[in-house]
Design a protein around this motif. Structure first.
Motif, PDB file in Angstrom:
ATOM      1  N   GLY A 124       0.953  -1.290  -0.092  1.00 26.43           N
ATOM      2  CA  GLY A 124      -0.014  -0.053  -0.241  1.00 26.43           C
ATOM      3  C   GLY A 124       0.799   1.156  -0.047  1.00 26.43           C
ATOM      4  O   GLY A 124       1.896   1.110  -0.323  1.00 26.43           O
ATOM      5  N   THR A 125       0.144   2.308   0.371  1.00 26.69           N
ATOM      6  CA  THR A 125       0.853   3.664   0.060  1.00 26.69           C
ATOM      7  C   THR A 125       0.321   4.533   1.096  1.00 26.69           C
ATOM      8  O   THR A 125      -0.872   4.662   1.522  1.00 26.69           O
ATOM      9  CB  THR A 125       0.555   4.218  -1.216  1.00 26.69           C
ATOM     10  OG1 THR A 125       0.700   3.364  -2.149  1.00 26.69           O
ATOM     11  CG2 THR A 125       1.438   5.656  -1.331  1.00 26.69           C
ATOM     12  N   LEU A 126       1.324   5.374   2.102  1.00 24.68           N
ATOM     13  CA  LEU A 126       0.998   6.233   2.700  1.00 24.68           C
ATOM     14  C   LEU A 126       1.173   7.616   2.028  1.00 24.68           C
ATOM     15  O   LEU A 126       2.239   7.992   1.394  1.00 24.68           O
ATOM     16  CB  LEU A 126       1.786   6.440   3.936  1.00 24.68           C
ATOM     17  CG  LEU A 126       1.761   7.785   5.054  1.00 24.68           C
ATOM     18  CD1 LEU A 126       0.338   7.557   5.647  1.00 24.68           C
ATOM     19  CD2 LEU A 126       2.888   7.492   5.976  1.00 24.68           C
ATOM     20  N   GLN A 127       0.040   8.378   2.284  1.00 22.92           N
ATOM     21  CA  GLN A 127      -0.078   9.685   1.392  1.00 22.92           C
ATOM     22  C   GLN A 127      -0.391  11.041   2.469  1.00 22.92           C
ATOM     23  O   GLN A 127      -1.152  10.947   3.240  1.00 22.92           O
ATOM     24  CB  GLN A 127      -0.932   9.711   0.478  1.00 22.92           C
ATOM     25  CG  GLN A 127      -0.888   8.448  -0.337  1.00 22.92           C
ATOM     26  CD  GLN A 127      -1.722   8.315  -1.538  1.00 22.92           C
ATOM     27  OE1 GLN A 127      -1.846   9.402  -2.401  1.00 22.92           O
ATOM     28  NE2 GLN A 127      -2.591   7.206  -1.746  1.00 22.92           N
ATOM     29  N   VAL A 128       0.454  11.746   2.489  1.00 22.95           N
ATOM     30  CA  VAL A 128       0.607  12.942   3.446  1.00 22.95           C
ATOM     31  C   VAL A 128       0.394  14.463   2.654  1.00 22.95           C
ATOM     32  O   VAL A 128       1.089  14.725   1.702  1.00 22.95           O
ATOM     33  CB  VAL A 128       1.715  13.003   4.169  1.00 22.95           C
ATOM     34  CG1 VAL A 128       1.627  14.126   5.170  1.00 22.95           C
ATOM     35  CG2 VAL A 128       2.025  11.437   5.124  1.00 22.95           C
ATOM     36  N   MET A 129      -0.267  15.282   3.247  1.00 19.89           N
ATOM     37  CA  MET A 129      -0.716  16.439   2.321  1.00 19.89           C
ATOM     38  C   MET A 129      -0.821  17.594   3.469  1.00 19.89           C
ATOM     39  O   MET A 129      -1.624  17.890   4.241  1.00 19.89           O
ATOM     40  CB  MET A 129      -2.146  16.388   1.595  1.00 19.89           C
ATOM     41  CG  MET A 129      -2.133  15.264   0.753  1.00 19.89           C
ATOM     42  SD  MET A 129      -3.924  14.877   0.200  1.00 19.89           S
ATOM     43  CE  MET A 129      -4.005  16.594  -0.929  1.00 19.89           C
ATOM     44  N   PRO A 130       0.237  18.689   3.640  1.00 18.56           N
ATOM     45  CA  PRO A 130       0.300  19.758   4.403  1.00 18.56           C
ATOM     46  C   PRO A 130      -0.116  21.230   3.957  1.00 18.56           C
ATOM     47  O   PRO A 130       0.121  21.351   2.734  1.00 18.56           O
ATOM     48  CB  PRO A 130       1.579  19.749   5.193  1.00 18.56           C
ATOM     49  CG  PRO A 130       2.485  19.353   3.953  1.00 18.56           C
ATOM     50  CD  PRO A 130       1.459  18.260   3.099  1.00 18.56           C
TER      51      PRO A 130
END
Length: 317
Positions: A48-54
């Protein structure tokens, strides 16, 4: 203590009319240099994938970030809101509904500025959960007479047509091909998981506005090169993010059909830096990627409403 909000509580608070106002205001702040946004960061592992958006919206007093772990067949969405003056954690909320609404709202803002004033027909390709908020937002900014929807699953598209017609009070027909959905549509929405183009330029009527909202990976596309060549105006919610993950633009630009200088930002339309549609026959494109600033803006508004209405649970960290 921070406030904790569940998906059901976010849905209880947030409506599309509110989301449209909040997202447009945040884009105006971005266009005026009063907000900052960073592109989505992806960490891939085997399953899977971890996606981070700040992003930061200091004029509203907020910083924040959304992150989600996508491990098929599930994805878990969380949003953290911080005080831009102190760094204190203000809220933690489940963020799947938040993301759906802000994505729809961004397309609604683009439609408000780019679709013809008399646009009253919509084509929708993709009939999942995200497509519902796209259509809801469009119907909030234009008076829609007819919607045609298509997806590969015939029962699903029929269910979507019946449900959304009842919800929006608009005639919605399920059709049996992508071309049938596109034909004669003044506004087109694509919200799919396609890896290869599903819309061809020769299908488009003159004057169509397109919200391409489904493909947000460099290797995925919904629009063929002919669509891009037909567009008189192209914008994205973030050009920086588009350079990383908008396959619909990256590949045509690599082949010389467009340049990055010709890709504008939606915030430029909101502040009036770009005129957008010039002629009634112009084909216009909003390449929606979903940016963190939209999450921070809507998440901050949800937090304010929750505090005012006594919704949510204080958590001791």
């Amino acid at each position: 203590m921070p406030l904790y909000l569940t998906e059901a509580q976010v849905e209880q608070i947030s409506t599309m009319p509110d989301a449209l106002v909040v997202v447009e205001a945040a884009l105006r702040d971005l266009g005026q240099g009063k907000a900052s946004n960073r592109p989505r960061q992806r960490i891939r592992v085997h399953d899977g994938t971890l996606q981070v958006m700040p992003a930061g919206l200091p004029v509203r007093g907020y910083l924040g970030f959304k992150y989600y772990a996508a491990f098929p067949p599930k994805a878990h969405f969380w949003f953290h809101l911080l005080d831009a003056r102190t760094g204190d954690l203000l809220a933690v909320m489940q963020a799947d509904r938040l993301g759906q609404q802000r994505t729809g709202a961004a397309s609604g803002v683009a439609t408000k500025y780019l679709a013809r004033a008399d646009a009253d027909t919509v084509g929708v390709i993709g009939t999942g959960w995200q497509a519902a908020s796209q259509l809801e937002a469009i119907c909030a900014v234009r008076t829609i007479r007819l919607v045609k929807c298509f997806s590969r699953d015939a029962p699903r598209r029929q269910t979507f047509a019946e449900k959304m017609s009842a919800q929006l009070g608009v005639e919605i027909r399920a059709v049996d091909s992508a071309q049938a959905a596109v034909r004669d549509a003044a506004i087109l929405v694509t919200m799919t998981s396609a890896r290869e183009p599903i819309v061809r330029g020769e299908w488009l009527a003159s004057g169509t506005h397109i919200n391409a909202a489904g493909a947000n990976r460099a290797e995925a596309r919904e629009l063929d090169d002919a669509v891009i060549r037909r567009c008189a105006f192209v914008c994205a919610d973030s050009r920086e993010q588009a350079r990383i993950e908008a396959g619909d633009l990256i590949e045509p630009i690599a082949r010389g059909d467009l340049t990055w200088d010709q890709v504008h930002e939606l915030s430029d339309l909101v502040v009036g830096v770009q005129p957008g549609r010039v002629h009634v026959d112009d084909v216009t494109l909003f390449k929606s990627l979903g940016i963190a600033l939209e999450d921070v803006a809507l998440g901050g508004w949800v937090y304010e409403q929750a505090c005012a209405r006594g919704i949510g649970t204080l958590i001791d960290l």
